[in-house]
Structures are given as C-alpha cells and as structure tokens.
Design a protein around this motif. Structure first.
Motif, short mmCIF file in Angstrom:
data_model
loop_
_atom_site.label_atom_id
_atom_site.label_comp_id
_atom_site.label_asym_id
_atom_site.label_seq_id
_atom_site.Cartn_x
_atom_site.Cartn_y
_atom_site.Cartn_z
N LEU A 252 0.82 -1.20 0.00
CA LEU A 252 0.00 0.00 0.00
C LEU A 252 0.86 1.26 0.00
CD1 LEU A 252 -2.89 -1.03 2.42
CD2 LEU A 252 -3.00 -0.70 -0.06
N ARG A 253 2.00 1.20 0.68
CA ARG A 253 2.93 2.36 0.63
C ARG A 253 3.34 2.64 -0.81
NH1 ARG A 253 5.51 -0.36 4.92
NH2 ARG A 253 5.03 0.53 6.97
N LEU A 254 3.70 1.60 -1.53
CA LEU A 254 4.12 1.78 -2.93
C LEU A 254 2.97 2.33 -3.77
CD1 LEU A 254 6.14 -1.54 -3.43
CD2 LEU A 254 7.06 0.78 -3.16
N GLN A 255 1.77 1.85 -3.51
CA GLN A 255 0.61 2.33 -4.26
C GLN A 255 0.36 3.81 -3.96
OE1 GLN A 255 -2.73 -0.29 -4.16
NE2 GLN A 255 -4.20 1.29 -4.77
N LEU A 256 0.47 4.17 -2.70
CA LEU A 256 0.26 5.58 -2.32
C LEU A 256 1.33 6.47 -2.94
CD1 LEU A 256 -0.68 5.05 1.44
CD2 LEU A 256 -2.20 5.92 -0.36
N GLU A 257 2.57 6.00 -3.00
CA GLU A 257 3.65 6.78 -3.62
C GLU A 257 3.39 6.97 -5.11
OE1 GLU A 257 7.18 4.64 -2.70
OE2 GLU A 257 7.13 5.13 -0.56
N THR A 258 2.88 5.91 -5.76
CA THR A 258 2.56 6.00 -7.19
C THR A 258 1.46 7.02 -7.44
OG1 THR A 258 3.18 3.69 -7.52
CG2 THR A 258 1.78 4.70 -9.20
N TRP A 259 0.45 7.01 -6.59
CA TRP A 259 -0.64 7.97 -6.76
C TRP A 259 -0.18 9.40 -6.50
CZ3 TRP A 259 -5.15 5.09 -3.79
CH2 TRP A 259 -5.64 4.06 -4.61
N ALA A 260 0.79 9.56 -5.60
CA ALA A 260 1.24 10.90 -5.24
C ALA A 260 2.22 11.47 -6.26
CB ALA A 260 1.92 10.87 -3.87
N ALA A 261 2.85 10.60 -7.07
CA ALA A 261 3.85 11.06 -8.03
C ALA A 261 3.19 11.89 -9.13
CB ALA A 261 4.56 9.87 -8.65
N PRO A 262 3.87 12.95 -9.61
CA PRO A 262 3.30 13.74 -10.71
C PRO A 262 3.11 12.90 -11.95
CG PRO A 262 5.23 14.82 -9.72
CD PRO A 262 5.18 13.44 -9.15
N GLN A 263 2.01 13.09 -12.61
CA GLN A 263 1.73 12.36 -13.82
C GLN A 263 2.27 13.10 -15.03
OE1 GLN A 263 0.18 9.24 -13.70
NE2 GLN A 263 0.54 9.60 -11.50
N GLN A 264 3.09 12.40 -15.84
CA GLN A 264 3.66 13.03 -17.03
C GLN A 264 2.61 13.12 -18.13
OE1 GLN A 264 6.98 10.90 -18.62
NE2 GLN A 264 7.51 12.49 -20.10
N VAL A 265 2.47 14.33 -18.66
CA VAL A 265 1.51 14.56 -19.73
C VAL A 265 2.25 14.58 -21.05
CG1 VAL A 265 -0.23 16.11 -20.65
CG2 VAL A 265 0.03 15.86 -18.17
N LEU A 266 1.84 13.75 -21.99
CA LEU A 266 2.48 13.67 -23.30
C LEU A 266 1.69 14.54 -24.28
CD1 LEU A 266 3.25 9.83 -23.44
CD2 LEU A 266 4.77 11.68 -22.74
N HIS A 267 2.45 15.34 -25.08
CA HIS A 267 1.79 16.19 -26.08
C HIS A 267 2.19 15.69 -27.46
CE1 HIS A 267 0.37 19.11 -23.17
NE2 HIS A 267 1.55 19.01 -22.57
#
Length: 267
Positions: A252-267
C-alpha cells in the motif's frame, strides 16, 4: 451510515437473529416473505416433534432440516451474497456454514432446544448441552460430534499449531458472531463486484468495531473500486500508520507513492 440495530451489540440488547434479519432487509427490502416462510417451517417442525425431548428431538430436527427441507452447504468454492444473507439461504436452501448454523439454532429454539454458537476454527459449530454432556453439531450436514471428534477436528484444522483447550468452546458472544457473519458477507459482496453493497457491509463492521484498521483498509479497497481515490488514500494511509508491519502495508505504501507522483503529460 447509521445502523441502530448494531449500535448496542456489546450489550446484546437485541437477539442476534433479529439483527441478522435487519441486515437482510438492508439489501433486500422484500425479504420479509422469506422470513415468514422460515418461521412457518420452524413452527411445523416444532409441532411435529413436540413429543420428543433432548438429544432425540435434536436429531429429529436435524434430519428434517437437512433432508426434508433440503438445507445444504454452498457448492461453490467462492460464494456470492445469496449464500450468506439469511433470507436468500432460506429461499435457495443453500448457504455457508455460518448461515446454516444460525438458521438451525433458531429452528431448534422454536422447538424448545438451546444451541450455542461456538467460534470454531474454519467455521462455527453449535453446542448442545444435555444430561451433563456436550454435543456439537456440524452445520454443513448436521453431523453430531462428541468430545474426542471435536478435538481431532480442531487439531487437523490448526495443524496442531494451537494447543487444544475446552475453554475455547464457550459460547461466542454476539459481537464475535456478527463480525464473523459480516466478514463473510463482505467477501461475498466483493466477489459479486457489488461494491456499493460491500461498502455498506464495511460500514456495518465499523459500527461494531470503530476504527478497526483492517476494516478501514478494506473500505479503502472498496472505495478504490468505486473510483473514490482520495477517500481510498485516506483509508490506506490510516492503515499504513496503524499497522506498519503488516505484510500488506508495504504494497500500500508503494501504491500511495505511485498515486502521489506527478503524472507526465504527453503532447
């Protein structure tokens, strides 16, 4: 969510069976027909065996419950809610052992016999005390067990990792019974992908055991399935803080870290 019938479980103000019928009504408002059917059947069995007493009456009731009425264990390895909710078990005549145990206990009570639920490993048993001896009913098929058989079953189920003691066979309190029943119902609702109903069951469990970190973790899982990510985050964080050494906490810690990480937006 408030469930008035669960608010005083610690004091056992309401009969357990009445609480279980209320739980059925929460998911099926039309369940009263099945409840009436069950009590009609119970009355008929009680009248049929009113001249019997003690162990003889119990065995006659068991025969009728399992062979004439046809109640049986659920055939599926993983069951849905229809095998747990008492009104559905009455309708389909098939259910988990805990549901069968509770229905058989009420049937026996109608006939004047007192059976006690025992919080046995695997699934509950029913205890019948008669003439200074205890007999145990396996709710799967109604098999009647005596002391040595129960001890052997306990040792097989626990693989002798626990020391056997007859102190374990005291009557389960209402809170223990309801927690066990609702836990089975929660798993069944999740199996059915009925996540809104599963959330209701988790709230029922939390009404009995407020702030239980494992129920809050499970609420987080259900909320995640319902696309309520922020609410799930709060529940997962609470669990990780309360149970940092639990095997699921690291995941769950890893999942929470993944959710908190900035999401890269591709253009």
């Amino acid at each position: 969510m408030r469930f008035p019938y669960l608010e005083h479980v610690a004091h056992e103000i309401l009969p357990t069976i009445e609480i279980l019928w209320e739980i059925s009504r929460a998911f099926n408002p039309e369940s009263d027909g099945s409840v009436s059917e069950f009590y009609q059947l119970s009355r008929e069995l009680a009248e049929r065996h009113e001249d019997l007493d003690g162990l003889e009456k119990l065995q006659a009731l068991q025969d009728d419950f399992y062979y004439q009425l046809g109640f049986s264990d659920a055939p599926e390895t993983v069951v849905g809610a229809q095998r747990v909710l008492l009104d559905s078990v009455v309708s389909y005549r098939t259910g988990l052992p805990i549901s069968l145990a509770l229905l058989l206990q009420e049937t026996a009570a109608y006939a004047g016999l007192q059976l006690e639920v025992i919080d046995f490993p695997g699934y509950p048993l029913l205890r019948f005390d008669f003439e200074q001896e205890s007999y145990f009913v396996d709710p799967v098929q109604g098999e009647l067990l005596k002391g040595r058989q129960v001890q052997e079953r306990f040792e097989d189920i626990t693989e002798q990792t626990l020391d056997f003691s007859w102190d374990m066979f005291e009557t389960a309190d209402q809170k223990t019974i309801l927690r066990r029943y609702l836990t089975e119902l929660k798993h069944a609702m999740i199996h059915d992908h009925a996540f809104a109903n599963a959330l209701t069951v988790v709230h029922m469990l939390l009404a009995i055991s407020p702030d239980d970190p494992y129920e809050i973790r499970d609420r987080g899982y259900v909320l995640e399935e319902l696309d309520c990510q922020q609410a799930a985050v709060d529940d997962y964080q609470y669990f990780v803080e309360q149970c940092p050494d639990d095997p699921s906490a690291q995941m769950l810690r890893l999942q929470l870290e993944t959710w908190a990480a900035p999401q890269q937006v591709l253009h």
